[in-house]
Design a protein around this motif. Structure first.
Motif, PDB file in Angstrom:
ATOM      1  N   HIS A 160       0.825  -1.205   0.000  1.00  0.00           N
ATOM      2  CA  HIS A 160       0.000   0.000   0.000  1.00  0.00           C
ATOM      3  C   HIS A 160       0.861   1.258   0.000  1.00  0.00           C
ATOM      4  N   ILE A 161       0.293   2.314  -0.565  1.00  0.00           N
ATOM      5  CA  ILE A 161       0.900   3.637  -0.525  1.00  0.00           C
ATOM      6  C   ILE A 161       0.191   4.424   0.572  1.00  0.00           C
ATOM      7  N   TYR A 162       0.954   5.088   1.415  1.00  0.00           N
ATOM      8  CA  TYR A 162       0.371   5.931   2.453  1.00  0.00           C
ATOM      9  C   TYR A 162       0.606   7.383   2.059  1.00  0.00           C
ATOM     10  N   CYS A 163      -0.474   8.064   1.721  1.00  0.00           N
ATOM     11  CA  CYS A 163      -0.354   9.425   1.189  1.00  0.00           C
ATOM     12  C   CYS A 163      -1.488  10.295   1.722  1.00  0.00           C
ATOM     13  N   GLY A 164      -1.142  11.371   2.428  1.00  0.00           N
ATOM     14  CA  GLY A 164      -2.150  12.295   2.929  1.00  0.00           C
ATOM     15  C   GLY A 164      -3.186  11.645   3.814  1.00  0.00           C
ATOM     16  N   GLY A 165      -2.772  10.655   4.592  1.00  0.00           N
ATOM     17  CA  GLY A 165      -3.698   9.961   5.473  1.00  0.00           C
ATOM     18  C   GLY A 165      -4.437   8.817   4.804  1.00  0.00           C
ATOM     19  N   GLU A 166      -4.254   8.664   3.489  1.00  0.00           N
ATOM     20  CA  GLU A 166      -4.910   7.580   2.756  1.00  0.00           C
ATOM     21  C   GLU A 166      -4.018   6.342   2.705  1.00  0.00           C
ATOM     22  N   LYS A 167      -4.651   5.187   2.680  1.00  0.00           N
ATOM     23  CA  LYS A 167      -3.962   3.917   2.474  1.00  0.00           C
ATOM     24  C   LYS A 167      -4.447   3.362   1.141  1.00  0.00           C
ATOM     25  N   ILE A 168      -3.597   3.451   0.121  1.00  0.00           N
ATOM     26  CA  ILE A 168      -4.001   3.136  -1.247  1.00  0.00           C
ATOM     27  C   ILE A 168      -3.252   1.899  -1.742  1.00  0.00           C
ATOM     28  N   PRO A 169      -3.957   0.909  -2.278  1.00  0.00           N
ATOM     29  CA  PRO A 169      -3.267  -0.268  -2.829  1.00  0.00           C
ATOM     30  C   PRO A 169      -2.335   0.127  -3.973  1.00  0.00           C
ATOM     31  N   LEU A 170      -1.124  -0.402  -3.943  1.00  0.00           N
ATOM     32  CA  LEU A 170      -0.172  -0.172  -5.030  1.00  0.00           C
ATOM     33  C   LEU A 170      -0.302  -1.325  -6.015  1.00  0.00           C
ATOM     34  N   GLU A 171      -0.881  -1.043  -7.162  1.00  0.00           N
ATOM     35  CA  GLU A 171      -1.084  -2.055  -8.190  1.00  0.00           C
ATOM     36  C   GLU A 171      -0.361  -1.631  -9.466  1.00  0.00           C
ATOM     37  N   LEU A 172       0.636  -2.391  -9.857  1.00  0.00           N
ATOM     38  CA  LEU A 172       1.332  -2.158 -11.120  1.00  0.00           C
ATOM     39  C   LEU A 172       0.897  -3.257 -12.078  1.00  0.00           C
ATOM     40  N   ILE A 173       0.057  -2.891 -13.027  1.00  0.00           N
ATOM     41  CA  ILE A 173      -0.539  -3.895 -13.907  1.00  0.00           C
ATOM     42  C   ILE A 173      -0.042  -3.777 -15.346  1.00  0.00           C
ATOM     43  N   LYS A 174      -0.039  -2.544 -15.862  1.00  0.00           N
ATOM     44  CA  LYS A 174       0.304  -2.365 -17.274  1.00  0.00           C
ATOM     45  C   LYS A 174       1.200  -1.146 -17.460  1.00  0.00           C
ATOM     46  N   PRO A 175       2.379  -1.329 -18.083  1.00  0.00           N
ATOM     47  CA  PRO A 175       3.238  -0.165 -18.350  1.00  0.00           C
ATOM     48  C   PRO A 175       2.646   0.721 -19.436  1.00  0.00           C
ATOM     49  N   PHE A 176       2.830   2.022 -19.289  1.00  0.00           N
ATOM     50  CA  PHE A 176       2.354   2.997 -20.266  1.00  0.00           C
ATOM     51  C   PHE A 176       3.501   3.280 -21.233  1.00  0.00           C
ATOM     52  N   SER A 177       3.389   2.770 -22.438  1.00  0.00           N
ATOM     53  CA  SER A 177       4.504   2.787 -23.384  1.00  0.00           C
ATOM     54  C   SER A 177       4.712   4.152 -24.025  1.00  0.00           C
ATOM     55  N   CYS A 178       5.980   4.464 -24.258  1.00  0.00           N
ATOM     56  CA  CYS A 178       6.336   5.697 -24.958  1.00  0.00           C
ATOM     57  C   CYS A 178       6.910   5.398 -26.335  1.00  0.00           C
ATOM     58  N   SER A 179       7.108   4.119 -26.634  1.00  0.00           N
ATOM     59  CA  SER A 179       7.654   3.731 -27.935  1.00  0.00           C
ATOM     60  C   SER A 179       7.228   2.308 -28.263  1.00  0.00           C
ATOM     61  N   LEU A 180       7.267   1.981 -29.537  1.00  0.00           N
ATOM     62  CA  LEU A 180       6.925   0.633 -29.973  1.00  0.00           C
ATOM     63  C   LEU A 180       8.137  -0.280 -29.829  1.00  0.00           C
ATOM     64  N   SER A 181       7.909  -1.470 -29.320  1.00  0.00           N
ATOM     65  CA  SER A 181       8.994  -2.436 -29.164  1.00  0.00           C
ATOM     66  C   SER A 181       9.191  -3.215 -30.454  1.00  0.00           C
ATOM     67  N   THR A 182      10.430  -3.588 -30.715  1.00  0.00           N
ATOM     68  CA  THR A 182      10.710  -4.425 -31.876  1.00  0.00           C
ATOM     69  C   THR A 182      10.221  -5.842 -31.605  1.00  0.00           C
ATOM     70  N   LEU A 183      10.052  -6.610 -32.662  1.00  0.00           N
ATOM     71  CA  LEU A 183       9.634  -8.004 -32.509  1.00  0.00           C
ATOM     72  C   LEU A 183      10.678  -8.783 -31.714  1.00  0.00           C
ATOM     73  N   GLN A 184      11.952  -8.478 -31.937  1.00  0.00           N
ATOM     74  CA  GLN A 184      13.023  -9.145 -31.191  1.00  0.00           C
ATOM     75  C   GLN A 184      12.884  -8.900 -29.694  1.00  0.00           C
ATOM     76  N   HIS A 185      12.594  -7.640 -29.339  1.00  0.00           N
ATOM     77  CA  HIS A 185      12.476  -7.301 -27.920  1.00  0.00           C
ATOM     78  C   HIS A 185      11.252  -7.970 -27.298  1.00  0.00           C
ATOM     79  N   LEU A 186      10.144  -8.025 -28.026  1.00  0.00           N
ATOM     80  CA  LEU A 186       8.942  -8.687 -27.520  1.00  0.00           C
ATOM     81  C   LEU A 186       9.206 -10.171 -27.278  1.00  0.00           C
ATOM     82  N   CYS A 187       9.952 -10.791 -28.191  1.00  0.00           N
ATOM     83  CA  CYS A 187      10.301 -12.206 -28.022  1.00  0.00           C
ATOM     84  C   CYS A 187      11.209 -12.389 -26.808  1.00  0.00           C
ATOM     85  N   ARG A 188      12.133 -11.462 -26.629  1.00  0.00           N
ATOM     86  CA  ARG A 188      13.047 -11.542 -25.485  1.00  0.00           C
ATOM     87  C   ARG A 188      12.274 -11.451 -24.170  1.00  0.00           C
TER      88      ARG A 188
END
Length: 205
Positions: free
Chosen positions: A146-174
């Motif tokens: 959990h993240i504790y911020c401003g008195g809040e207890k918030i679940p930290l969920e990392l599910i999907k990266p927000f991409s800034c570039s397209l990956s090559t097929l080689q990198h996806l295979c890797r």
């Protein structure tokens, strides 16, 4: 104690080309080991496709505002005392977490009042993978962080990266190979060029 300026060392190092510069920070490296760890991490982040470099927290908030909960990105920290930050969309909006860096590892301090030890990693990608949902090859227990911020207890969920570039097929295979421990266990039998290619980026994300 040996110190290395992050900016000057990066500029003079033969390990870096013009497309791979460390962010300008005033904090110094405490050792050559730490310097090499950060360089290796930076290289992998630039390969990841979700490292956005010198964007601000405000810009990250705007980009993640319409994304689903659990969408995240890595960027340069806006605080000159730190190198990287994790921006993640949560149920309470986008939260920006500084990625702490000590002499030999990276870690998240999600609760400033927590005196217990937190997991440390020698690469930011390993840190990110640890906080993602249980998956094949991920040894983390099912305990929610959990993240504790401003008195809040918030679940930290990392599910999907927000991409800034397209990956090559080689990198996806890797990445696919890195996510299968049964394949990695046979890595020594692979041709040397292929082994080196896998070692350059050893994360499944």
């Amino acid at each position: 104690m040996v110190t290395h300026s992050k900016f000057d060392s990066a500029m003079s190092s033969s390990l870096l080309d013009s497309s791979m510069r460390l962010p300008h920070r005033y904090k110094t490296f405490t050792s050559k080991t730490q310097y090499q760890m950060v360089l290796a991490t930076l290289h992998k982040l630039q390969e990841s496709g979700f490292y956005w470099g010198p964007i601000t927290g405000k810009e990250a908030n705007a980009m993640l505002a319409v994304e689903n909960i659990g969408t995240f990105l890595i960027r340069d920290s806006s605080d000159n005392r730190h190198l990287f930050a994790l921006s993640v969309k949560t149920a309470s909006g986008t939260k920006n977490l500084r990625i702490q860096c000590d002499s030999s590892s990276f870690y998240l301090q999600t609760d400033p009042k927590n005196i217990q030890s937190v997991p440390h990693f020698d690469c930011v990608l390993k840190l990110v993978h640890y906080y993602m949902p249980q998956s094949k090859g991920n040894t983390r227990s099912g305990n929610m962080c959990h993240i504790y911020c401003g008195g809040e207890k918030i679940p930290l969920e990392l599910i999907k990266p927000f991409s800034c570039s397209l990956s090559t097929l080689q990198h996806l295979c890797r990445k696919a190979v890195n996510g299968h421990s049964d394949i990695l266990s046979k890595k020594e039998k692979l041709p040397i060029p292929l082994k080196e290619f896998l070692q350059e980026y050893d994360a499944p994300i």
